[in-house]
Design a protein around this motif. Sequence first.
Motif, mmCIF file in Angstrom:
data_model
loop_
_atom_site.group_PDB
_atom_site.id
_atom_site.type_symbol
_atom_site.label_atom_id
_atom_site.label_comp_id
_atom_site.label_asym_id
_atom_site.label_seq_id
_atom_site.Cartn_x
_atom_site.Cartn_y
_atom_site.Cartn_z
ATOM 1 N N ALA A 182 0.815 -1.218 0.000
ATOM 2 C CA ALA A 182 0.000 0.000 0.000
ATOM 3 C C ALA A 182 0.848 1.268 0.000
ATOM 4 O O ALA A 182 0.319 2.358 -0.225
ATOM 5 C CB ALA A 182 -0.934 0.003 1.210
ATOM 6 N N ARG A 183 2.157 1.142 0.271
ATOM 7 C CA ARG A 183 3.050 2.308 0.323
ATOM 8 C C ARG A 183 4.294 1.987 -0.510
ATOM 9 O O ARG A 183 5.408 1.900 0.030
ATOM 10 C CB ARG A 183 3.419 2.632 1.768
ATOM 11 N N PRO A 184 4.146 1.833 -1.827
ATOM 12 C CA PRO A 184 5.241 1.307 -2.649
ATOM 13 C C PRO A 184 6.431 2.245 -2.812
ATOM 14 O O PRO A 184 7.525 1.794 -3.153
ATOM 15 C CB PRO A 184 4.557 1.049 -4.002
ATOM 16 N N ASP A 185 6.236 3.545 -2.593
ATOM 17 C CA ASP A 185 7.306 4.504 -2.862
ATOM 18 C C ASP A 185 8.124 4.881 -1.636
ATOM 19 O O ASP A 185 9.107 5.624 -1.750
ATOM 20 C CB ASP A 185 6.714 5.789 -3.465
ATOM 21 N N ASP A 186 7.748 4.411 -0.459
ATOM 22 C CA ASP A 186 8.394 4.889 0.760
ATOM 23 C C ASP A 186 9.897 4.636 0.772
ATOM 24 O O ASP A 186 10.689 5.530 1.097
ATOM 25 C CB ASP A 186 7.751 4.235 1.988
ATOM 26 N N TRP A 187 10.296 3.417 0.430
ATOM 27 C CA TRP A 187 11.726 3.104 0.495
ATOM 28 C C TRP A 187 12.526 3.943 -0.502
ATOM 29 O O TRP A 187 13.607 4.445 -0.177
ATOM 30 C CB TRP A 187 11.965 1.619 0.241
ATOM 31 N N SER A 188 12.041 4.087 -1.725
ATOM 32 C CA SER A 188 12.797 4.866 -2.718
ATOM 33 C C SER A 188 12.883 6.332 -2.309
ATOM 34 O O SER A 188 13.924 6.979 -2.495
ATOM 35 C CB SER A 188 12.154 4.731 -4.102
ATOM 36 N N LEU A 189 11.820 6.870 -1.713
ATOM 37 C CA LEU A 189 11.848 8.255 -1.252
ATOM 38 C C LEU A 189 12.809 8.418 -0.079
ATOM 39 O O LEU A 189 13.565 9.404 -0.006
ATOM 40 C CB LEU A 189 10.438 8.697 -0.842
ATOM 41 N N TRP A 190 12.784 7.467 0.847
ATOM 42 C CA TRP A 190 13.717 7.536 1.974
ATOM 43 C C TRP A 190 15.154 7.451 1.471
ATOM 44 O O TRP A 190 16.031 8.219 1.913
ATOM 45 C CB TRP A 190 13.440 6.413 2.977
ATOM 46 N N CYS A 191 15.420 6.531 0.554
ATOM 47 C CA CYS A 191 16.769 6.374 0.009
ATOM 48 C C CYS A 191 17.254 7.661 -0.651
ATOM 49 O O CYS A 191 18.402 8.083 -0.455
ATOM 50 C CB CYS A 191 16.804 5.223 -0.995
ATOM 51 N N GLU A 192 16.388 8.294 -1.419
ATOM 52 C CA GLU A 192 16.771 9.543 -2.092
ATOM 53 C C GLU A 192 17.153 10.609 -1.065
ATOM 54 O O GLU A 192 18.148 11.321 -1.236
ATOM 55 C CB GLU A 192 15.618 10.033 -2.966
ATOM 56 N N SER A 193 16.365 10.716 0.005
ATOM 57 C CA SER A 193 16.645 11.738 1.014
ATOM 58 C C SER A 193 17.890 11.402 1.836
ATOM 59 O O SER A 193 18.558 12.291 2.367
ATOM 60 C CB SER A 193 15.439 11.922 1.941
ATOM 61 N N ALA A 194 18.194 10.091 1.970
ATOM 62 C CA ALA A 194 19.330 9.665 2.785
ATOM 63 C C ALA A 194 20.615 9.530 1.978
ATOM 64 O O ALA A 194 21.680 9.269 2.557
ATOM 65 C CB ALA A 194 19.009 8.325 3.454
ATOM 66 N N GLY A 195 20.528 9.693 0.658
ATOM 67 C CA GLY A 195 21.702 9.514 -0.184
ATOM 68 C C GLY A 195 22.102 8.061 -0.339
ATOM 69 O O GLY A 195 23.280 7.731 -0.512
ATOM 70 N N VAL A 196 21.119 7.187 -0.284
ATOM 71 C CA VAL A 196 21.349 5.748 -0.417
ATOM 72 C C VAL A 196 20.834 5.292 -1.772
ATOM 73 O O VAL A 196 19.752 5.709 -2.209
ATOM 74 C CB VAL A 196 20.640 4.964 0.716
ATOM 75 N N GLU A 197 21.588 4.438 -2.457
ATOM 76 C CA GLU A 197 21.137 3.894 -3.733
ATOM 77 C C GLU A 197 20.049 2.844 -3.484
ATOM 78 O O GLU A 197 20.319 1.796 -2.890
ATOM 79 C CB GLU A 197 22.311 3.262 -4.494
#
Length: 294
Positions: free
Chosen positions: A192-207
């Motif tokens: 239900a929240r498919p984008d959370d990890w990619s958004l967190w990674c972008e903000s954290a500088g993680v690939e």
Amino acid sequence: MRDLPPLNALVAFEIVARSGSVRRAAEELAVTPGAVSRQLRLLEDHFGVALFVRQGRGLTLTPIGTTYFERVTSHFDGLRRASALLHSSSGRAVLRVRSYTTFATRWLIPRLSQFQLAHPEIDVRLTTASEWSDLGDFDAAIRLGDGAWPEFDVSPLVANVLQPVCSPSLFQRMGIANASRLSKQNIFLVRARPDDWSLWCESAGVEFASLTRRKELESSALAYLAAIEGRGVALAQTVLVEDELRTGSLVPAHDHAFDRGRVTYYLVSDQRSRKREPLSRLRRWLAADGPEIE
């Protein structure tokens, strides 16, 4: 009474025809989708006609089903109006509220219990669902998004801060909580929240691509449980795991937290609702500690 169809089957038919979904009918009736399907077959057997045809994963009314629905739905509307009048004349306002299941169990229900004690003249009846759909017959609902819904009265309820969490035992095995260690763990994605990890990674500088051991789960509640059991890392909405972070059954798996700002949980209700006064009381109660969103 022999001329009447089975009433439970008729109720199931009306909800499925109105919503277009067996699953939504099951949620509204608090039964399984299989039970709803059996009621539909019972009604079709009663009349000896097909009321629905299956198209893909959904159901569509047949012409005779459409005609029957048009005839019966006005009677259901009349029953709802009569029931609302009876509730209002009893001196106790009834508010029907729908919420995402995880948000309800972890945040909303304790606050509704306190609200009921403070406002015994208002009867709040909660229904849970796995995803958002239109208000329908509900007076208010919890909706996740940016709040830009001009057709609704909206109030933000919590800050939507995301942070990876895991069990203390897994954290010890990981050692230093950094991106390279994170990439070696199971990562729980929530459908239900498919984008959370990619958004967190972008903000954290993680690939994000470095997180290859991805496991998709149905709900945040399942992701949190799997994390508590030490099976991997969940990306938590921190407001929903406050108890686990306080007791230590979950710990941060990375020190970066990402606030999604306007994208959070809102209480929404129809601007034209005739229950504005009890809704206003509920809104003020739930949003009392809500975030300031510009």
